[in-house]
Scaffold this active site. Sequence first.
Site, mmCIF file in Angstrom:
data_model
loop_
_atom_site.group_PDB
_atom_site.id
_atom_site.type_symbol
_atom_site.label_atom_id
_atom_site.label_comp_id
_atom_site.label_asym_id
_atom_site.label_seq_id
_atom_site.Cartn_x
_atom_site.Cartn_y
_atom_site.Cartn_z
ATOM 1 C CG HIS A 137 -5.222 -5.588 -3.316
ATOM 2 N ND1 HIS A 137 -3.986 -4.883 -2.566
ATOM 3 C CD2 HIS A 137 -6.096 -5.969 -2.675
ATOM 4 C CE1 HIS A 137 -4.650 -5.124 -1.164
ATOM 5 N NE2 HIS A 137 -5.387 -5.787 -1.603
ATOM 6 C CB SER A 160 -11.568 -10.715 6.545
ATOM 7 O OG SER A 160 -10.363 -9.795 5.584
ATOM 8 N N PRO A 161 -10.348 -14.254 7.542
ATOM 9 C CG PRO A 161 -9.524 -15.914 7.992
ATOM 10 C CD PRO A 161 -9.100 -14.488 7.273
ATOM 11 C CG LEU A 162 -9.893 -14.737 12.216
ATOM 12 C CD1 LEU A 162 -8.585 -14.621 13.549
ATOM 13 C CD2 LEU A 162 -10.127 -16.677 12.808
ATOM 14 N N GLY A 163 -13.540 -12.978 10.258
ATOM 15 C CA GLY A 163 -14.097 -11.626 10.100
ATOM 16 C C GLY A 163 -13.849 -10.525 10.794
ATOM 17 C CE1 TYR A 167 -4.329 -2.523 0.891
ATOM 18 C CE2 TYR A 167 -2.214 -3.261 2.040
ATOM 19 C CZ TYR A 167 -3.582 -3.107 1.606
ATOM 20 O OH TYR A 167 -4.955 -3.602 1.695
ATOM 21 N N GLY A 222 -11.660 -10.156 13.623
ATOM 22 C CA GLY A 222 -11.312 -10.650 14.946
ATOM 23 C C GLY A 222 -12.955 -11.201 15.324
ATOM 24 C CG PHE A 223 -17.707 -9.692 14.961
ATOM 25 C CD1 PHE A 223 -18.105 -8.300 15.272
ATOM 26 C CD2 PHE A 223 -18.469 -10.416 14.954
ATOM 27 C CE1 PHE A 223 -19.391 -7.887 15.300
ATOM 28 C CE2 PHE A 223 -19.692 -10.142 15.734
ATOM 29 C CZ PHE A 223 -20.319 -8.471 16.165
HETATM 30 N N1 LIG Z 1 -7.372 -9.658 -0.659
HETATM 31 C C1 LIG Z 1 -7.477 -8.669 -0.226
HETATM 32 O O1 LIG Z 1 -8.429 -7.739 -0.372
HETATM 33 C C2 LIG Z 1 -7.580 -8.155 1.749
HETATM 34 C C3 LIG Z 1 -8.966 -7.587 2.144
HETATM 35 C C4 LIG Z 1 -8.997 -7.391 3.804
HETATM 36 C C5 LIG Z 1 -7.587 -8.358 4.309
HETATM 37 N N2 LIG Z 1 -6.268 -9.177 3.785
HETATM 38 C C6 LIG Z 1 -5.638 -9.817 4.174
HETATM 39 O O2 LIG Z 1 -6.278 -10.899 5.222
HETATM 40 C C7 LIG Z 1 -5.657 -11.430 5.608
HETATM 41 C C8 LIG Z 1 -6.816 -11.613 7.321
HETATM 42 O O3 LIG Z 1 -7.149 -10.095 7.100
HETATM 43 P P1 LIG Z 1 -8.005 -9.532 8.349
HETATM 44 O O4 LIG Z 1 -6.911 -9.043 9.246
HETATM 45 O O5 LIG Z 1 -8.722 -8.386 7.912
HETATM 46 O O6 LIG Z 1 -9.223 -10.318 9.354
HETATM 47 P P2 LIG Z 1 -9.251 -11.482 10.375
HETATM 48 O O7 LIG Z 1 -7.909 -12.603 9.730
HETATM 49 O O8 LIG Z 1 -10.267 -12.118 9.572
HETATM 50 O O9 LIG Z 1 -8.842 -10.865 11.542
HETATM 51 C C9 LIG Z 1 -7.568 -10.410 11.660
HETATM 52 C C10 LIG Z 1 -8.223 -9.565 13.632
HETATM 53 O O10 LIG Z 1 -8.398 -11.005 13.944
HETATM 54 C C11 LIG Z 1 -7.606 -11.017 15.479
HETATM 55 N N3 LIG Z 1 -7.240 -12.254 15.793
HETATM 56 C C12 LIG Z 1 -6.315 -12.999 15.117
HETATM 57 N N4 LIG Z 1 -6.146 -13.888 15.641
HETATM 58 C C13 LIG Z 1 -6.882 -14.183 16.649
HETATM 59 C C14 LIG Z 1 -7.265 -15.058 17.904
HETATM 60 N N5 LIG Z 1 -6.773 -16.461 17.768
HETATM 61 N N6 LIG Z 1 -7.767 -14.353 18.691
HETATM 62 C C15 LIG Z 1 -8.336 -13.307 19.123
HETATM 63 N N7 LIG Z 1 -8.060 -12.729 17.885
HETATM 64 C C16 LIG Z 1 -7.679 -12.941 16.944
HETATM 65 C C17 LIG Z 1 -6.284 -9.638 15.437
HETATM 66 O O11 LIG Z 1 -6.094 -8.835 16.189
HETATM 67 P P3 LIG Z 1 -4.201 -8.744 17.123
HETATM 68 O O12 LIG Z 1 -3.229 -8.741 15.608
HETATM 69 O O13 LIG Z 1 -4.905 -8.040 17.858
HETATM 70 O O14 LIG Z 1 -4.086 -10.674 16.848
HETATM 71 C C18 LIG Z 1 -7.142 -8.697 13.783
HETATM 72 O O15 LIG Z 1 -7.373 -8.060 14.855
HETATM 73 C C19 LIG Z 1 -4.631 -10.267 5.763
HETATM 74 O O16 LIG Z 1 -3.395 -10.788 5.759
HETATM 75 C C20 LIG Z 1 -4.891 -9.512 5.365
HETATM 76 O O17 LIG Z 1 -3.815 -8.644 4.759
HETATM 77 C C21 LIG Z 1 -7.031 -9.641 2.084
#
Ligand SMILES: NC(=O)c1ccc[n+]([C@@H]2O[C@H](COP(=O)([O-])OP(=O)(O)OC[C@H]3O[C@@H](n4cnc5c(N)ncnc54)[C@H](OP(=O)(O)O)[C@@H]3O)[C@@H](O)[C@H]2O)c1
Length: 276
Positions: free
Chosen positions: A75, A154-157, A7, A159-160
């Site tokens: 992207h 964003s498999p964890l929504g 970015y 963090g939600f």
């Molecule tokens: N291709 C695209 O356009 C695109 C768009 C969005 C995201 N992504 C990629 O997808 C990946 C993940 O996406 P994301 O970060 O949006 O969402 P996510 O993986 O759904 O969620 C991440 C969030 O969950 C928390 N978390 C992680 N593991 C946890 C656990 N075991 N217990 C409790 N909380 C936990 C993290 O907090 P902490 O960091 O405080 O642990 C962070 O706030 C990133 O590598 C990102 O680059 C790609």
Amino acid sequence: MGLSGHYGPYSNEELVGRAIKDRRDQVVLATKFGLVSHAGGGPGVIDSSPANTRAAVEGSLKRLGTDYIDLYYQHRVDPNTPIEDTVGALAELVAEGKVRYIGLSEAGPDTIRRAHSVHPIAALQTEYSLWTRDPKAELLPLLRQLGIGFVPYSPLGHGFLTGEIKSPDQLSDDDWRKTNPRFTGENFQRNLRIVDEVKAVAAELDATPAQIALAWLLAQGNDIAPIPGTKRAARVEENIAADGIELNANQLERLNNLTPAVGERHDEGNMSVIER
Ligand SMILES: NC(=O)c1ccc[n+]([C@@H]2O[C@H](COP(=O)([O-])OP(=O)(O)OC[C@H]3O[C@@H](n4cnc5c(N)ncnc54)[C@H](OP(=O)(O)O)[C@@H]3O)[C@@H](O)[C@H]2O)c1
């Protein structure tokens, strides 16, 4: 290893470059291009023209301190550049050994087919999780037909789904989720119901909700590689351990039957650059 260093100001790529120095052959490196115009438009300008794609890869290689990227994703689809031209440029980079495999992100079925006819596409990265199940109906069958892997982001929504966020007040004012439709107002409260079921299944298996959200994705097929994001090493380990969790038929059924989230998955501006 997936990166968000593309970015600008690109510090993540530099950081990873330092981390993999002297052990490049032990890691699989993925990064993306296409959200920064290197011809003067700057960050936030979608540009997958062949010239911009080449400029982007050269910059990433330099910052990463390597001479090849294993998986290079576009992207967002660029409405001003035919996907055939972008993939043509990427195919040249593959021939030159600078890129090993080509990926797309948030591309629709038609773009995927057109891209794949120019050069094999290795992976599609698109949002997919217990609360975003859209890819299941149309995308997954197509990817399987073409032999393309699926990388749910964003498999964890965000963090939600981990159950750690119980109120919007927990998010700081500069947290981007504050304006995400699923984290705001009534939607937030309604979406908590999804988390309740995830927690119930987690309790049965002596697992964490985050692990259940990931185990559900992993149960969708061997061609699925979710990429949870975290800043903490302990959570990386917790999330990796999801691979060893077996959901039984009843648990899978309950998770499959959850009502998807209320609210769009991105704000309006970001939804407008997603192909549907
Ligand atoms: N291709 C695209 O356009 C695109 C768009 C969005 C995201 N992504 C990629 O997808 C990946 C993940 O996406 P994301 O970060 O949006 O969402 P996510 O993986 O759904 O969620 C991440 C969030 O969950 C928390 N978390 C992680 N593991 C946890 C656990 N075991 N217990 C409790 N909380 C936990 C993290 O907090 P902490 O960091 O405080 O642990 C962070 O706030 C990133 O590598 C990102 O680059 C790609």
